[in-house]
Write a protein that holds these residues in place. Structure first.
Motif, PDB file in Angstrom:
ATOM      1  N   PRO A   1      10.046  12.553  -9.807  1.00  0.00           N
ATOM      2  CA  PRO A   1       9.438  11.116  -9.250  1.00  0.00           C
ATOM      3  C   PRO A   1       7.981  11.346  -9.014  1.00  0.00           C
ATOM      4  CG  PRO A   1      11.503  11.132  -8.565  1.00  0.00           C
ATOM      5  CD  PRO A   1      11.235  12.664  -9.207  1.00  0.00           C
ATOM      6  N   VAL A   2       7.757  12.283  -8.177  1.00  0.00           N
ATOM      7  CA  VAL A   2       6.308  12.858  -7.639  1.00  0.00           C
ATOM      8  C   VAL A   2       5.399  12.978  -8.880  1.00  0.00           C
ATOM      9  CG1 VAL A   2       4.963  14.092  -6.363  1.00  0.00           C
ATOM     10  CG2 VAL A   2       7.098  13.355  -5.528  1.00  0.00           C
ATOM     11  N   ALA A   3       5.816  13.676  -9.642  1.00  0.00           N
ATOM     12  CA  ALA A   3       4.919  14.217 -11.186  1.00  0.00           C
ATOM     13  C   ALA A   3       4.678  12.928 -11.849  1.00  0.00           C
ATOM     14  CB  ALA A   3       5.806  15.186 -11.645  1.00  0.00           C
TER      15      ALA A   3
ATOM     16  N   MET B   1       1.980  10.878  -9.872  1.00  0.00           N
ATOM     17  CA  MET B   1       0.761  11.307 -10.013  1.00  0.00           C
ATOM     18  C   MET B   1       0.318  10.929 -11.439  1.00  0.00           C
ATOM     19  SD  MET B   1       0.866  14.782  -7.943  1.00  0.00           S
ATOM     20  CE  MET B   1       1.267  14.746  -6.348  1.00  0.00           C
ATOM     21  N   LEU B   2       1.057  11.164 -12.523  1.00  0.00           N
ATOM     22  CA  LEU B   2       0.587  10.827 -13.763  1.00  0.00           C
ATOM     23  C   LEU B   2       0.274   9.183 -13.899  1.00  0.00           C
ATOM     24  CD1 LEU B   2       0.171  11.731 -16.671  1.00  0.00           C
ATOM     25  CD2 LEU B   2       2.563  10.981 -17.105  1.00  0.00           C
ATOM     26  N   GLY B   3       1.253   8.290 -13.229  1.00  0.00           N
ATOM     27  CA  GLY B   3       0.628   6.999 -13.307  1.00  0.00           C
ATOM     28  C   GLY B   3      -0.516   6.743 -12.527  1.00  0.00           C
ATOM     29  N   LEU B   4      -0.848   7.359 -11.422  1.00  0.00           N
ATOM     30  CA  LEU B   4      -1.954   7.239 -10.562  1.00  0.00           C
ATOM     31  C   LEU B   4      -3.412   7.627 -11.692  1.00  0.00           C
ATOM     32  CD1 LEU B   4      -1.262   8.443  -7.091  1.00  0.00           C
ATOM     33  CD2 LEU B   4      -1.858   6.184  -7.739  1.00  0.00           C
TER      34      LEU B   4
ATOM     35  N   LEU C   1      -1.517  -3.694  -9.026  1.00  0.00           N
ATOM     36  CA  LEU C   1       0.009  -3.641  -8.722  1.00  0.00           C
ATOM     37  C   LEU C   1       0.847  -2.252  -9.035  1.00  0.00           C
ATOM     38  CD1 LEU C   1       0.902  -7.034 -10.509  1.00  0.00           C
ATOM     39  CD2 LEU C   1       0.676  -6.671  -7.939  1.00  0.00           C
ATOM     40  N   PHE C   2       0.120  -1.640  -9.746  1.00  0.00           N
ATOM     41  CA  PHE C   2       0.908  -0.303 -10.154  1.00  0.00           C
ATOM     42  C   PHE C   2       0.283   0.820  -8.930  1.00  0.00           C
ATOM     43  CE2 PHE C   2       1.485   3.508 -12.842  1.00  0.00           C
ATOM     44  CZ  PHE C   2       2.991   3.429 -13.010  1.00  0.00           C
ATOM     45  N   VAL C   3      -0.657   0.897  -8.498  1.00  0.00           N
ATOM     46  CA  VAL C   3      -1.247   1.880  -7.609  1.00  0.00           C
ATOM     47  C   VAL C   3      -0.383   2.045  -6.525  1.00  0.00           C
ATOM     48  CG1 VAL C   3      -3.077   2.810  -6.233  1.00  0.00           C
ATOM     49  CG2 VAL C   3      -3.566   2.292  -8.779  1.00  0.00           C
ATOM     50  N   PRO C   4      -0.279   0.706  -5.756  1.00  0.00           N
ATOM     51  CA  PRO C   4       0.567   0.695  -4.519  1.00  0.00           C
ATOM     52  C   PRO C   4       1.960   1.373  -4.769  1.00  0.00           C
ATOM     53  CG  PRO C   4      -0.818  -1.075  -4.513  1.00  0.00           C
ATOM     54  CD  PRO C   4      -0.753  -0.568  -5.799  1.00  0.00           C
ATOM     55  N   PHE C   5       2.569   0.909  -5.967  1.00  0.00           N
ATOM     56  CA  PHE C   5       4.133   1.598  -6.223  1.00  0.00           C
ATOM     57  C   PHE C   5       4.090   3.043  -6.357  1.00  0.00           C
ATOM     58  CE2 PHE C   5       6.982   2.754  -9.715  1.00  0.00           C
ATOM     59  CZ  PHE C   5       8.164   2.333  -9.053  1.00  0.00           C
ATOM     60  N   CYS C   6       3.037   3.633  -6.970  1.00  0.00           N
ATOM     61  CA  CYS C   6       2.807   4.854  -7.009  1.00  0.00           C
ATOM     62  C   CYS C   6       2.808   5.619  -5.951  1.00  0.00           C
ATOM     63  CB  CYS C   6       1.587   5.453  -8.226  1.00  0.00           C
ATOM     64  SG  CYS C   6       2.026   4.960  -9.994  1.00  0.00           S
ATOM     65  N   VAL C   7       2.076   5.123  -4.930  1.00  0.00           N
ATOM     66  CA  VAL C   7       1.828   5.837  -3.537  1.00  0.00           C
ATOM     67  C   VAL C   7       3.004   5.656  -2.869  1.00  0.00           C
ATOM     68  CG1 VAL C   7       0.734   5.586  -1.431  1.00  0.00           C
ATOM     69  CG2 VAL C   7      -0.388   5.274  -3.518  1.00  0.00           C
TER      70      VAL C   7
ATOM     71  N   VAL D   1       6.251   5.709  -4.220  1.00  0.00           N
ATOM     72  CA  VAL D   1       6.999   6.661  -4.616  1.00  0.00           C
ATOM     73  C   VAL D   1       6.534   8.056  -4.224  1.00  0.00           C
ATOM     74  CG1 VAL D   1       7.629   7.818  -6.944  1.00  0.00           C
ATOM     75  CG2 VAL D   1       7.725   5.223  -6.699  1.00  0.00           C
ATOM     76  N   ILE D   2       5.404   8.429  -4.237  1.00  0.00           N
ATOM     77  CA  ILE D   2       4.925   9.587  -3.743  1.00  0.00           C
ATOM     78  C   ILE D   2       5.245  10.230  -2.569  1.00  0.00           C
ATOM     79  CG2 ILE D   2       3.000  11.349  -3.193  1.00  0.00           C
ATOM     80  CD1 ILE D   2       1.620  10.075  -5.641  1.00  0.00           C
ATOM     81  N   ILE D   3       4.979   9.120  -1.441  1.00  0.00           N
ATOM     82  CA  ILE D   3       5.414   9.095  -0.070  1.00  0.00           C
ATOM     83  C   ILE D   3       7.023   9.247   0.125  1.00  0.00           C
ATOM     84  CG2 ILE D   3       5.603   7.819   2.201  1.00  0.00           C
ATOM     85  CD1 ILE D   3       2.918   6.840   1.300  1.00  0.00           C
ATOM     86  N   ALA D   4       7.587   8.780  -0.687  1.00  0.00           N
ATOM     87  CA  ALA D   4       9.142   8.610  -0.595  1.00  0.00           C
ATOM     88  C   ALA D   4       9.840   9.640  -1.110  1.00  0.00           C
ATOM     89  CB  ALA D   4       9.730   7.396  -1.194  1.00  0.00           C
ATOM     90  N   TYR D   5       9.273  10.271  -2.111  1.00  0.00           N
ATOM     91  CA  TYR D   5       9.948  11.594  -2.683  1.00  0.00           C
ATOM     92  C   TYR D   5       9.382  12.844  -2.527  1.00  0.00           C
ATOM     93  CZ  TYR D   5      13.185   8.490  -5.119  1.00  0.00           C
ATOM     94  OH  TYR D   5      14.156   7.328  -5.614  1.00  0.00           O
ATOM     95  N   TRP D   6       8.306  12.882  -1.521  1.00  0.00           N
ATOM     96  CA  TRP D   6       7.330  13.970  -1.539  1.00  0.00           C
ATOM     97  C   TRP D   6       8.241  15.236  -1.194  1.00  0.00           C
ATOM     98  CZ3 TRP D   6       2.901  15.422  -3.100  1.00  0.00           C
ATOM     99  CH2 TRP D   6       2.278  16.627  -2.758  1.00  0.00           C
ATOM    100  N   ASN D   7       9.075  15.226   0.022  1.00  0.00           N
ATOM    101  CA  ASN D   7       9.914  16.285   0.495  1.00  0.00           C
ATOM    102  C   ASN D   7      11.328  16.097  -0.070  1.00  0.00           C
ATOM    103  OD1 ASN D   7       8.062  17.736   1.756  1.00  0.00           O
ATOM    104  ND2 ASN D   7       8.041  16.338   3.489  1.00  0.00           N
ATOM    105  N   ALA D   8      11.688  15.390  -1.068  1.00  0.00           N
ATOM    106  CA  ALA D   8      12.951  15.220  -1.510  1.00  0.00           C
ATOM    107  C   ALA D   8      13.448  16.196  -2.505  1.00  0.00           C
ATOM    108  CB  ALA D   8      13.297  13.827  -2.205  1.00  0.00           C
TER     109      ALA D   8
END
Length: 62
Positions: free
Chosen positions: A4-6, A9-12, A47-53, A55-62
């Motif tokens: 999800p993080v990758a 980041m690709l989405g960003l 709309l897409f950039v906040p969603f990507c951010v 996801v990165i915050i939520a899954y960074w250490n998962a």
């Protein structure tokens, strides 16, 4: 880093690419289809950039 993080980041990166292209088109200030498409791209990036951010915050250490 996990999938999800990758993907986020690709989405960003892709959003940045389309956002820059849309801003360049809007700076030309010529009416037509390209101008309308650029306005839609800006809205989609906004709309897409906040969603990507999120996801990165939520899954960074998962």
């Amino acid at each position: 880093m996990n999938i999800p993080v990758a993907a986020a980041m690709l989405g960003l990166a892709i959003s940045l690419w389309f956002g820059i292209g849309a801003l360049r088109e809007l700076k030309r200030d010529q009416p037509g289809h390209s101008h309308n498409a650029a306005m839609i791209h800006i809205a989609m990036v906004a709309l897409f950039v906040p969603f990507c951010v999120i996801v990165i915050i939520a899954y960074w250490n998962a």
